[in-house]
Scaffold this motif. Structure first.
Motif, PDB file in Angstrom:
ATOM      1  N   TYR A  68       0.944  -1.273   0.105  1.00 58.28           N
ATOM      2  CA  TYR A  68      -0.451  -0.005  -0.651  1.00 58.28           C
ATOM      3  C   TYR A  68       1.008   1.626   0.144  1.00 58.28           C
ATOM      4  O   TYR A  68       0.875   2.110  -1.155  1.00 58.28           O
ATOM      5  N   VAL A  69       1.483   1.470   0.878  1.00 54.70           N
ATOM      6  CA  VAL A  69       2.841   2.638   0.969  1.00 54.70           C
ATOM      7  C   VAL A  69       3.392   2.621  -0.015  1.00 54.70           C
ATOM      8  O   VAL A  69       3.592   3.910  -0.784  1.00 54.70           O
ATOM      9  N   THR A  70       3.592   1.667  -0.869  1.00 51.16           N
ATOM     10  CA  THR A  70       5.154   1.940  -2.048  1.00 51.16           C
ATOM     11  C   THR A  70       4.260   2.687  -3.124  1.00 51.16           C
ATOM     12  O   THR A  70       4.265   3.506  -3.946  1.00 51.16           O
ATOM     13  N   THR A  71       3.049   1.350  -3.974  1.00 51.75           N
ATOM     14  CA  THR A  71       1.700   2.259  -4.831  1.00 51.75           C
ATOM     15  C   THR A  71       1.781   3.139  -4.579  1.00 51.75           C
ATOM     16  O   THR A  71       0.989   3.758  -5.735  1.00 51.75           O
ATOM     17  N   ASN A  72       1.125   3.486  -3.392  1.00 50.15           N
ATOM     18  CA  ASN A  72       0.472   4.621  -3.120  1.00 50.15           C
ATOM     19  C   ASN A  72       1.252   5.814  -3.506  1.00 50.15           C
ATOM     20  O   ASN A  72       0.892   6.905  -4.071  1.00 50.15           O
ATOM     21  N   LEU A  73       2.744   6.038  -3.464  1.00 49.03           N
ATOM     22  CA  LEU A  73       3.835   6.804  -3.701  1.00 49.03           C
ATOM     23  C   LEU A  73       4.207   6.694  -5.300  1.00 49.03           C
ATOM     24  O   LEU A  73       4.935   7.406  -5.766  1.00 49.03           O
ATOM     25  N   SER A  74       3.800   6.219  -6.266  1.00 52.92           N
ATOM     26  CA  SER A  74       3.870   5.526  -7.134  1.00 52.92           C
ATOM     27  C   SER A  74       2.292   5.717  -8.325  1.00 52.92           C
ATOM     28  O   SER A  74       2.690   6.148  -9.356  1.00 52.92           O
TER      29      SER A  74
END
Length: 368
Positions: A68-74
């Motif tokens: 979630y954290v990674t893709t949310n910032l992608s």
């Protein structure tokens, strides 16, 4: 059943367009559409994490949260890259925009790895599912602080995407209007409208962040608001991207032809400008839908470069504005002569390809 549908709606929307765009991989002429595919796949993974969170897959929390954290910032940097590639010919790489996501992946994964089971459970129970930070200490507290920083970065990314995206779209659309009378299939107006929706989504996401995702857990009607809103936004992004077949590469191809032809002399340009006005008004070629510079050039037995120079330099207008002013004047005459005629029929008979194009130009060129 309803709760599962609501929590999976954005996931299904992204997955659908990921498949549809992938099926066009070999047929598409736009390299930018492949960037859109990466965006859609990333969004699919993001909302898969959302789905697991809202359906209490606690045993998968470390993996789910890191995704979630990674893709949310992608997702928003990827969409900005898509817009930039549609509107500019810059060869530089824009992958540095994904640096925050890469740092989030490494940091979030490392924090889960170094926490023991008790600390990880405390972080999941107190922060992820109850948005509480006061009772945390040590690594769980630092983890919570790190994720708060990620949330702030996300808000900045969304605003930057809307602002930078708009700054790229406006000059592109201006250039399009100088070359083409009908721009509906070439313009980025719809994508600019999506950027305004992105800002609205940013506001909604910010509220969700401040309130905490835990507030939406198990409250079906409350969860339905962001779920449906984001699904509609994602559907619009996917639909417009899937049906887009024009980019800066196509515009540059036509502009290159202009650059390679010697500039017409001013006396010749003035004479040509007068001939253009006479031909357009006498032959009423503005009634022809999807009219192009080439069409007018062929009719006048001259080069489209000279037509372009005469209209832009001597007449002080763009091809788009010149033609659509005539169309609106014709439509106004028809409305006066045939007050009972349907607006749609008037628009089509005046040369407009769509009713939306008619209303947009009517607002710009209607006589006072």
């Amino acid at each position: 059943m309803l709760y599962n549908l609501i929590t999976s709606l954005p996931l299904m929307t992204c997955a659908l367009f990921s498949v549809l765009i992938a099926l066009e991989w070999n047929n598409t002429q736009l390299r930018e559409q492949r960037t859109l595919l990466v965006f859609m796949v990333t969004a699919t993974v993001l909302y898969a994490g959302h789905y697991m969170f809202f359906n209490h897959a606690v045993h998968l929390a470390p993996l789910m949260d890191t995704i979630y954290v990674t893709t949310n910032l992608s997702v928003y940097p990827l969409y900005l890259i898509y817009i930039i590639r549609l509107t500019t010919t810059w060869k530089r790489t824009w992958l540095w925009l994904l640096l925050p996501a890469a740092l989030a992946l490494v940091t979030n994964g490392t924090l889960y790895a170094v926490m023991d089971d008790t600390q990880a459970q405390q972080f999941i129970d107190h922060y992820l599912y109850h948005n509480e930070i006061d009772q945390l200490s040590g690594l769980p507290l630092w983890h919570a602080r790190f994720q708060n920083v990620c949330k702030c970065v996300f808000v900045v990314q969304v605003i930057a995407t809307a602002v930078v995206g708009t700054r790229h779209i406006r000059p592109y659309d201006h250039a399009i209007e100088r070359f083409y009378a009908d721009t509906d299939d070439k313009s980025m107006r719809n994508i600019q409208s999506i950027l305004y929706l992105v800002l609205a989504a940013c506001l909604m996401a910010t509220i969700s962040i401040l309130v905490g995702r835990n507030r939406f857990t198990d409250v079906c009607w409350l969860l339905a608001i962001p779920s449906v809103s984001f699904s509609v936004l994602l559907f619009a992004i996917g639909f417009l991207g899937l049906h887009r077949h024009f980019s800066i590469v196509d515009l540059e191809r036509d502009m290159e032809a202009i650059r390679q032809v010697e500039k017409v002399s001013e006396p010749v340009a003035i004479s040509l400008a007068e001939r253009i006005k006479e031909t357009v008004m006498k032959e009423k070629i503005y009634l022809q839908p999807n009219l192009k510079l080439e069409d007018l050039a062929k009719m006048m037995n001259t080069n489209r470069t000279y037509i372009y120079q005469a209209i832009n330099q001597q007449m002080g207008t763009s091809f788009n504005e010149f033609i659509n002013r005539q169309r609106i004047a014709h439509a106004e005459q028809m409305m006066k002569a045939h007050p009972d005629m349907q607006i749609h029929d008037i628009a089509i008979r005046s040369g407009f390809a769509s009713i939306s194009s008619f209303y947009r130009n009517l607002k710009k060129f209607q006589s006072k």
